[in-house]
Design a protein around this motif. Structure first.
Motif, PDB file in Angstrom:
ATOM      1  N   TRP A 297       0.864  -1.178   0.000  1.00 38.39           N
ATOM      2  CA  TRP A 297       0.000   0.000   0.000  1.00 38.39           C
ATOM      3  C   TRP A 297       0.901   1.229   0.000  1.00 38.39           C
ATOM      4  CZ3 TRP A 297      -0.180   4.131   3.270  1.00 38.39           C
ATOM      5  CH2 TRP A 297      -1.305   4.954   3.202  1.00 38.39           C
ATOM      6  N   THR A 298       0.484   2.257  -0.719  1.00 30.64           N
ATOM      7  CA  THR A 298       1.201   3.532  -0.697  1.00 30.64           C
ATOM      8  C   THR A 298       0.235   4.661  -1.008  1.00 30.64           C
ATOM      9  OG1 THR A 298       3.151   4.731  -1.491  1.00 30.64           O
ATOM     10  CG2 THR A 298       1.934   3.457  -3.125  1.00 30.64           C
ATOM     11  N   ILE A 299       0.607   5.859  -0.591  1.00 32.18           N
ATOM     12  CA  ILE A 299      -0.185   7.043  -0.895  1.00 32.18           C
ATOM     13  C   ILE A 299       0.778   8.192  -1.178  1.00 32.18           C
ATOM     14  CG2 ILE A 299      -0.419   7.744   1.532  1.00 32.18           C
ATOM     15  CD1 ILE A 299      -3.310   8.663   0.785  1.00 32.18           C
ATOM     16  N   ASN A 300       0.516   8.925  -2.244  1.00 29.66           N
ATOM     17  CA  ASN A 300       1.305  10.114  -2.567  1.00 29.66           C
ATOM     18  C   ASN A 300       0.603  11.332  -2.006  1.00 29.66           C
ATOM     19  OD1 ASN A 300       3.464   8.954  -4.049  1.00 29.66           O
ATOM     20  ND2 ASN A 300       2.092   8.679  -5.781  1.00 29.66           N
ATOM     21  N   ASN A 301       1.375  12.299  -1.546  1.00 32.83           N
ATOM     22  CA  ASN A 301       0.825  13.531  -0.962  1.00 32.83           C
ATOM     23  C   ASN A 301      -0.291  13.213   0.024  1.00 32.83           C
ATOM     24  OD1 ASN A 301       2.548  15.199  -2.565  1.00 32.83           O
ATOM     25  ND2 ASN A 301       1.209  14.742  -4.287  1.00 32.83           N
ATOM     26  N   PRO A 302       0.050  12.518   1.108  1.00 29.96           N
ATOM     27  CA  PRO A 302      -0.978  12.042   2.040  1.00 29.96           C
ATOM     28  C   PRO A 302      -1.755  13.172   2.714  1.00 29.96           C
ATOM     29  CG  PRO A 302       1.216  11.775   2.963  1.00 29.96           C
ATOM     30  CD  PRO A 302       1.397  12.208   1.550  1.00 29.96           C
ATOM     31  N   PRO A 303      -3.058  12.962   2.873  1.00 32.07           N
ATOM     32  CA  PRO A 303      -3.887  13.932   3.597  1.00 32.07           C
ATOM     33  C   PRO A 303      -3.670  13.789   5.107  1.00 32.07           C
ATOM     34  CG  PRO A 303      -5.218  12.080   2.894  1.00 32.07           C
ATOM     35  CD  PRO A 303      -3.848  11.859   2.324  1.00 32.07           C
ATOM     36  N   ASP A 304      -4.268  14.681   5.870  1.00 27.04           N
ATOM     37  CA  ASP A 304      -4.060  14.703   7.324  1.00 27.04           C
ATOM     38  C   ASP A 304      -4.444  13.405   8.028  1.00 27.04           C
ATOM     39  OD1 ASP A 304      -2.920  17.189   7.356  1.00 27.04           O
ATOM     40  OD2 ASP A 304      -4.758  18.239   7.920  1.00 27.04           O
ATOM     41  N   GLU A 305      -5.401  12.651   7.480  1.00 24.05           N
ATOM     42  CA  GLU A 305      -5.774  11.400   8.149  1.00 24.05           C
ATOM     43  C   GLU A 305      -4.659  10.354   8.087  1.00 24.05           C
ATOM     44  OE1 GLU A 305      -8.385  11.293   4.315  1.00 24.05           O
ATOM     45  OE2 GLU A 305      -7.756  12.802   5.753  1.00 24.05           O
ATOM     46  N   PHE A 306      -3.584  10.640   7.348  1.00 24.06           N
ATOM     47  CA  PHE A 306      -2.433   9.743   7.318  1.00 24.06           C
ATOM     48  C   PHE A 306      -1.227  10.310   8.056  1.00 24.06           C
ATOM     49  CE2 PHE A 306      -5.180   7.935   4.245  1.00 24.06           C
ATOM     50  CZ  PHE A 306      -5.106   6.601   4.602  1.00 24.06           C
TER      51      PHE A 306
ATOM     52  N   ALA B 196      -4.746  -5.632  17.846  1.00 29.21           N
ATOM     53  CA  ALA B 196      -5.702  -4.530  17.730  1.00 29.21           C
ATOM     54  C   ALA B 196      -5.134  -3.414  16.855  1.00 29.21           C
ATOM     55  CB  ALA B 196      -6.064  -3.994  19.114  1.00 29.21           C
ATOM     56  N   PHE B 197      -3.852  -3.140  17.006  1.00 26.53           N
ATOM     57  CA  PHE B 197      -3.206  -2.132  16.169  1.00 26.53           C
ATOM     58  C   PHE B 197      -3.258  -2.552  14.704  1.00 26.53           C
ATOM     59  CE2 PHE B 197       0.662  -0.626  13.989  1.00 26.53           C
ATOM     60  CZ  PHE B 197       0.445   0.744  14.057  1.00 26.53           C
ATOM     61  N   GLN B 198      -2.933  -3.794  14.432  1.00 23.56           N
ATOM     62  CA  GLN B 198      -2.948  -4.292  13.050  1.00 23.56           C
ATOM     63  C   GLN B 198      -4.339  -4.142  12.435  1.00 23.56           C
ATOM     64  OE1 GLN B 198      -1.576  -8.180  14.107  1.00 23.56           O
ATOM     65  NE2 GLN B 198       0.573  -7.714  13.691  1.00 23.56           N
ATOM     66  N   LYS B 199      -5.375  -4.468  13.187  1.00 21.44           N
ATOM     67  CA  LYS B 199      -6.749  -4.334  12.681  1.00 21.44           C
ATOM     68  C   LYS B 199      -7.104  -2.871  12.450  1.00 21.44           C
ATOM     69  CE  LYS B 199      -8.288  -8.598  14.813  1.00 21.44           C
ATOM     70  NZ  LYS B 199      -8.855  -9.182  16.008  1.00 21.44           N
ATOM     71  N   SER B 200      -6.668  -2.000  13.343  1.00 24.47           N
ATOM     72  CA  SER B 200      -6.937  -0.571  13.195  1.00 24.47           C
ATOM     73  C   SER B 200      -6.270  -0.012  11.932  1.00 24.47           C
ATOM     74  CB  SER B 200      -6.429   0.180  14.430  1.00 24.47           C
ATOM     75  OG  SER B 200      -6.517   1.568  14.250  1.00 24.47           O
ATOM     76  N   VAL B 201      -5.012  -0.363  11.728  1.00 22.81           N
ATOM     77  CA  VAL B 201      -4.295   0.101  10.540  1.00 22.81           C
ATOM     78  C   VAL B 201      -4.942  -0.464   9.281  1.00 22.81           C
ATOM     79  CG1 VAL B 201      -2.100   0.001   9.284  1.00 22.81           C
ATOM     80  CG2 VAL B 201      -2.116   0.502  11.741  1.00 22.81           C
ATOM     81  N   GLN B 202      -5.310  -1.732   9.319  1.00 26.72           N
ATOM     82  CA  GLN B 202      -5.944  -2.352   8.155  1.00 26.72           C
ATOM     83  C   GLN B 202      -7.219  -1.602   7.773  1.00 26.72           C
ATOM     84  OE1 GLN B 202      -6.546  -6.550   8.416  1.00 26.72           O
ATOM     85  NE2 GLN B 202      -7.678  -6.641   6.505  1.00 26.72           N
ATOM     86  N   ALA B 203      -8.048  -1.271   8.747  1.00 30.20           N
ATOM     87  CA  ALA B 203      -9.286  -0.547   8.466  1.00 30.20           C
ATOM     88  C   ALA B 203      -8.998   0.819   7.851  1.00 30.20           C
ATOM     89  CB  ALA B 203     -10.103  -0.399   9.743  1.00 30.20           C
ATOM     90  N   LYS B 204      -7.981   1.508   8.365  1.00 29.96           N
ATOM     91  CA  LYS B 204      -7.649   2.843   7.845  1.00 29.96           C
ATOM     92  C   LYS B 204      -7.107   2.768   6.418  1.00 29.96           C
ATOM     93  CE  LYS B 204      -6.909   4.619  12.441  1.00 29.96           C
ATOM     94  NZ  LYS B 204      -5.977   4.807  13.535  1.00 29.96           N
ATOM     95  N   LEU B 205      -6.277   1.777   6.146  1.00 28.06           N
ATOM     96  CA  LEU B 205      -5.723   1.646   4.794  1.00 28.06           C
ATOM     97  C   LEU B 205      -6.790   1.165   3.809  1.00 28.06           C
ATOM     98  CD1 LEU B 205      -2.155   0.152   5.407  1.00 28.06           C
ATOM     99  CD2 LEU B 205      -2.913   2.532   5.493  1.00 28.06           C
ATOM    100  N   ASP B 206      -7.644   0.257   4.252  1.00 24.25           N
ATOM    101  CA  ASP B 206      -8.728  -0.234   3.402  1.00 24.25           C
ATOM    102  C   ASP B 206      -9.702   0.884   3.030  1.00 24.25           C
ATOM    103  OD1 ASP B 206      -7.774  -2.822   3.262  1.00 24.25           O
ATOM    104  OD2 ASP B 206      -9.153  -3.616   4.762  1.00 24.25           O
ATOM    105  N   ASP B 207      -9.914   1.833   3.946  1.00 23.27           N
ATOM    106  CA  ASP B 207     -10.799   2.967   3.657  1.00 23.27           C
ATOM    107  C   ASP B 207     -10.302   3.756   2.446  1.00 23.27           C
ATOM    108  OD1 ASP B 207     -12.602   2.404   5.625  1.00 23.27           O
ATOM    109  OD2 ASP B 207     -11.889   3.938   7.018  1.00 23.27           O
TER     110      ASP B 207
END
Length: 154
Positions: free
Chosen positions: A90-99, A139-150
């Motif tokens: 997974w990658t994001i260019n010019n990430p917004p504040d939620e990242f 729990a951290f892994q699940k939280s990150v997964q949800a944020k990246l999947d969004d």
């Protein structure tokens, strides 16, 4: 996306003067560099996942493809002599504040993780302080997964 092997984080920065971000459009696989620390470069195991952070943002999730680091073939000694072959998950260019890293990690002390060495999350006192009461690394892994999947869904 399965993040059960997400155990690591690493701060990176662009070493090229004209580039604002490191690894902006990485080919996959690519060579993730380490600054003269072979022991640290060898810590992640094959198939482990690493969250890459830069400039206060989470910008990449990569999977380690090899068993140990290799040394770059440099004609001149430099600072970044070791690398691991990694695949971009997974990658994001010019990430917004939620990242922003403190949003993804859900605690501000992550911003003090500097230097470029890989860090095992479960060994960081600030990580344990923030996540042990919430269910720890899983729990951290699940939280990150949800944020990246969004982002993928968006």
């Amino acid at each position: 996306m399965d993040l059960q092997r997400l155990y690591w984080t690493k701060n990176v920065k662009s070493v090229e003067p004209n580039k604002e971000w490191a690894y902006p459009n990485p080919q996959t696989p690519f060579k993730l560099e380490w600054k003269n620390c072979e022991n640290n470069a060898n810590k992640p195991q094959r198939n482990d996942l690493i969250l890459l952070r830069q400039r206060g943002y989470v910008t990449h999730l990569v999977k380690v493809l090899d068993d140990k680091s290799d040394r770059k073939d440099l004609k001149v000694e430099g600072d970044f002599n070791f690398y691991r072959e990694v695949k971009v998950i997974w990658t994001i260019n010019n990430p917004p504040d939620e990242f922003r890293a403190e949003v993804i990690f859900e605690y501000p002390a992550v911003l003090s993780y500097q230097g470029g060495n890989v860090m095992r999350l479960e060994e960081l006192p600030t990580f344990r302080e923030a996540w042990d009461s919430k269910g720890g690394i899983s729990a951290f892994q699940k939280s990150v997964q949800a944020k990246l999947d969004d982002v993928k869904a968006g």
